[in-house]
Design a protein around this motif. Structure first.
Motif, PDB file in Angstrom:
ATOM      1  N   ALA A 190      -7.703  40.848  28.909  1.00  0.00           N
ATOM      2  CA  ALA A 190      -6.523  40.754  29.779  1.00  0.00           C
ATOM      3  C   ALA A 190      -6.868  40.056  31.086  1.00  0.00           C
ATOM      4  N   GLY A 191      -8.057  40.328  31.621  1.00  0.00           N
ATOM      5  CA  GLY A 191      -8.484  39.669  32.842  1.00  0.00           C
ATOM      6  C   GLY A 191      -8.641  38.173  32.659  1.00  0.00           C
ATOM      7  N   ALA A 192      -9.207  37.773  31.506  1.00  0.00           N
ATOM      8  CA  ALA A 192      -9.356  36.345  31.219  1.00  0.00           C
ATOM      9  C   ALA A 192      -7.999  35.672  31.096  1.00  0.00           C
ATOM     10  N   VAL A 193      -7.068  36.345  30.398  1.00  0.00           N
ATOM     11  CA  VAL A 193      -5.717  35.791  30.230  1.00  0.00           C
ATOM     12  C   VAL A 193      -5.017  35.684  31.583  1.00  0.00           C
ATOM     13  N   MET A 194      -5.193  36.680  32.435  1.00  0.00           N
ATOM     14  CA  MET A 194      -4.555  36.661  33.748  1.00  0.00           C
ATOM     15  C   MET A 194      -5.070  35.493  34.590  1.00  0.00           C
ATOM     16  N   ILE A 195      -6.383  35.248  34.543  1.00  0.00           N
ATOM     17  CA  ILE A 195      -6.948  34.135  35.304  1.00  0.00           C
ATOM     18  C   ILE A 195      -6.450  32.802  34.773  1.00  0.00           C
ATOM     19  N   LEU A 196      -6.447  32.640  33.454  1.00  0.00           N
ATOM     20  CA  LEU A 196      -6.025  31.370  32.853  1.00  0.00           C
ATOM     21  C   LEU A 196      -4.541  31.100  33.088  1.00  0.00           C
ATOM     22  N   THR A 197      -3.710  32.118  32.916  1.00  0.00           N
ATOM     23  CA  THR A 197      -2.280  31.915  33.167  1.00  0.00           C
ATOM     24  C   THR A 197      -2.019  31.701  34.648  1.00  0.00           C
ATOM     25  N   GLY A 198      -2.823  32.354  35.503  1.00  0.00           N
ATOM     26  CA  GLY A 198      -2.679  32.127  36.938  1.00  0.00           C
ATOM     27  C   GLY A 198      -2.961  30.683  37.303  1.00  0.00           C
ATOM     28  N   LEU A 199      -4.001  30.102  36.702  1.00  0.00           N
ATOM     29  CA  LEU A 199      -4.310  28.690  36.937  1.00  0.00           C
ATOM     30  C   LEU A 199      -3.196  27.798  36.400  1.00  0.00           C
ATOM     31  N   ALA A 200      -2.644  28.177  35.242  1.00  0.00           N
ATOM     32  CA  ALA A 200      -1.556  27.387  34.652  1.00  0.00           C
ATOM     33  C   ALA A 200      -0.311  27.400  35.522  1.00  0.00           C
ATOM     34  N   ILE A 201      -0.053  28.529  36.182  1.00  0.00           N
ATOM     35  CA  ILE A 201       1.104  28.637  37.084  1.00  0.00           C
ATOM     36  C   ILE A 201       0.835  27.917  38.398  1.00  0.00           C
ATOM     37  N   TRP A 202      -0.397  28.020  38.870  1.00  0.00           N
ATOM     38  CA  TRP A 202      -0.766  27.437  40.162  1.00  0.00           C
ATOM     39  C   TRP A 202      -0.762  25.904  40.121  1.00  0.00           C
ATOM     40  N   LYS A 203      -1.314  25.340  39.038  1.00  0.00           N
ATOM     41  CA  LYS A 203      -1.426  23.880  38.913  1.00  0.00           C
ATOM     42  C   LYS A 203      -0.815  23.412  37.590  1.00  0.00           C
ATOM     43  N   PRO A 204       0.504  23.556  37.429  1.00  0.00           N
ATOM     44  CA  PRO A 204       1.127  23.211  36.141  1.00  0.00           C
ATOM     45  C   PRO A 204       1.079  21.723  35.803  1.00  0.00           C
ATOM     46  N   VAL A 205       0.960  20.853  36.811  1.00  0.00           N
ATOM     47  CA  VAL A 205       0.883  19.412  36.556  1.00  0.00           C
ATOM     48  C   VAL A 205      -0.564  18.995  36.304  1.00  0.00           C
ATOM     49  N   GLN A 206      -1.450  19.380  37.204  1.00  0.00           N
ATOM     50  CA  GLN A 206      -2.861  19.026  37.048  1.00  0.00           C
ATOM     51  C   GLN A 206      -3.476  19.664  35.803  1.00  0.00           C
ATOM     52  N   LEU A 207      -3.032  20.861  35.462  1.00  0.00           N
ATOM     53  CA  LEU A 207      -3.560  21.581  34.288  1.00  0.00           C
ATOM     54  C   LEU A 207      -2.461  21.719  33.236  1.00  0.00           C
ATOM     55  N   GLN A 208      -1.777  20.614  32.984  1.00  0.00           N
ATOM     56  CA  GLN A 208      -0.624  20.678  32.084  1.00  0.00           C
ATOM     57  C   GLN A 208      -1.001  21.065  30.656  1.00  0.00           C
ATOM     58  N   GLU A 209      -2.224  20.719  30.217  1.00  0.00           N
ATOM     59  CA  GLU A 209      -2.636  21.133  28.863  1.00  0.00           C
ATOM     60  C   GLU A 209      -2.777  22.648  28.789  1.00  0.00           C
ATOM     61  N   LEU A 210      -3.342  23.237  29.840  1.00  0.00           N
ATOM     62  CA  LEU A 210      -3.478  24.697  29.874  1.00  0.00           C
ATOM     63  C   LEU A 210      -2.114  25.356  29.949  1.00  0.00           C
ATOM     64  N   THR A 211      -1.225  24.798  30.781  1.00  0.00           N
ATOM     65  CA  THR A 211       0.127  25.347  30.903  1.00  0.00           C
ATOM     66  C   THR A 211       0.857  25.259  29.564  1.00  0.00           C
ATOM     67  N   ALA A 212       0.700  24.133  28.881  1.00  0.00           N
ATOM     68  CA  ALA A 212       1.346  23.947  27.567  1.00  0.00           C
ATOM     69  C   ALA A 212       0.791  24.938  26.547  1.00  0.00           C
ATOM     70  N   LEU A 213      -0.498  25.271  26.674  1.00  0.00           N
ATOM     71  CA  LEU A 213      -1.124  26.223  25.755  1.00  0.00           C
ATOM     72  C   LEU A 213      -0.438  27.582  25.803  1.00  0.00           C
ATOM     73  N   PHE A 214       0.078  27.938  26.970  1.00  0.00           N
ATOM     74  CA  PHE A 214       0.765  29.217  27.137  1.00  0.00           C
ATOM     75  C   PHE A 214       2.285  29.086  26.984  1.00  0.00           C
ATOM     76  N   GLY A 215       2.739  27.951  26.477  1.00  0.00           N
ATOM     77  CA  GLY A 215       4.160  27.788  26.190  1.00  0.00           C
ATOM     78  C   GLY A 215       4.974  27.247  27.341  1.00  0.00           C
ATOM     79  N   GLY A 216       4.315  26.676  28.347  1.00  0.00           N
ATOM     80  CA  GLY A 216       5.034  26.138  29.491  1.00  0.00           C
ATOM     81  C   GLY A 216       4.968  27.058  30.698  1.00  0.00           C
TER      82      GLY A 216
END
Length: 211
Positions: A145-171
């Motif tokens: 859960a901690g790993a998921v929270m960090i990764l989704t936090g990065l996806a929310i923080w930098k949705p353009v720069q980390l768009q692949e990560l953001t897309a991995l979580f469904g946008g």
């Protein structure tokens, strides 16, 4: 005359008492606890500025940051503390073999049996150096859960720069929901963890003194 000389039995017992939690486990545990409280408190303040659910609101007394900009500053500071500390904990846990010794294997039958024993108040805590099946499952779950929270936090923080990560979580929007439920899982774990620390005080002493 020293205390050890007047009470050799006590000195002998202290000398042979095994270390349950080495120093690196204790340090990373308490740093992680501080970082998680900062992350959760500031996260609740951020959530209130743009809630996902109309029926969920976190009182200002429980939040951190007082307003959105202040909460974001706290959140980002805690994020790096949590990420670095978590990385050190995971690396040392793998390299030292502690994860292999403490957290695996997890057998479904043992989880069911230990869960039943816990609900009936019959789960023994005599040997703190060995985790029961429920503890193994919960500890692995909170690490995930901690790993998921960090990764989704990065996806929310930098949705353009980390768009692949953001897309991995469904946008972006879906990542916010995943981030929220990962936080909820960690809060649930912390609640159980604190309750058990009060019910089994020697476990708290071991996390402070190591024995």
């Amino acid at each position: 005359m020293t205390i050890e000389a007047t009470n050799p039995t006590m000195a002998q017992e202290t000398a042979v008492t095994p270390v349950i939690h080495p120093r690196w486990v204790r340090v990373t545990h308490w740093v992680n606890a501080l970082a998680m409280l900062m992350m959760i408190g500031s996260g609740w303040q951020i959530y209130d500025a743009s809630p996902l659910f109309r029926f969920i609101y976190f009182p200002p007394q429980l939040a951190l940051g007082q307003w959105l900009a202040g909460a974001l500053l706290w959140h980002f500071a805690a994020m790096w503390l949590l990420a670095v500390n978590g990385f050190v904990y995971v690396v040392l846990g793998v390299v030292s073999g502690r994860f292999r010794r403490k957290l695996v294997p997890i057998r479904p039958g043992e989880v069911l049996a230990d869960t039943k024993a816990a609900l009936m108040g019959r789960l023994a805590h005599d040997d703190l150096s060995a985790y029961n099946a429920v503890q193994k499952l919960l500890y692995l779950g909170v690490i995930l859960a901690g790993a998921v929270m960090i990764l989704t936090g990065l996806a929310i923080w930098k949705p353009v720069q980390l768009q692949e990560l953001t897309a991995l979580f469904g946008g972006y929007d879906t990542a916010r929901y995943v981030h929220f439920f990962a936080m909820a899982a960690i809060v649930g774990f912390l609640a159980v963890h604190v309750i058990m620390a009060f019910l089994v005080p020697k476990s708290l002493r071991a996390m402070i003194a190591g024995r």
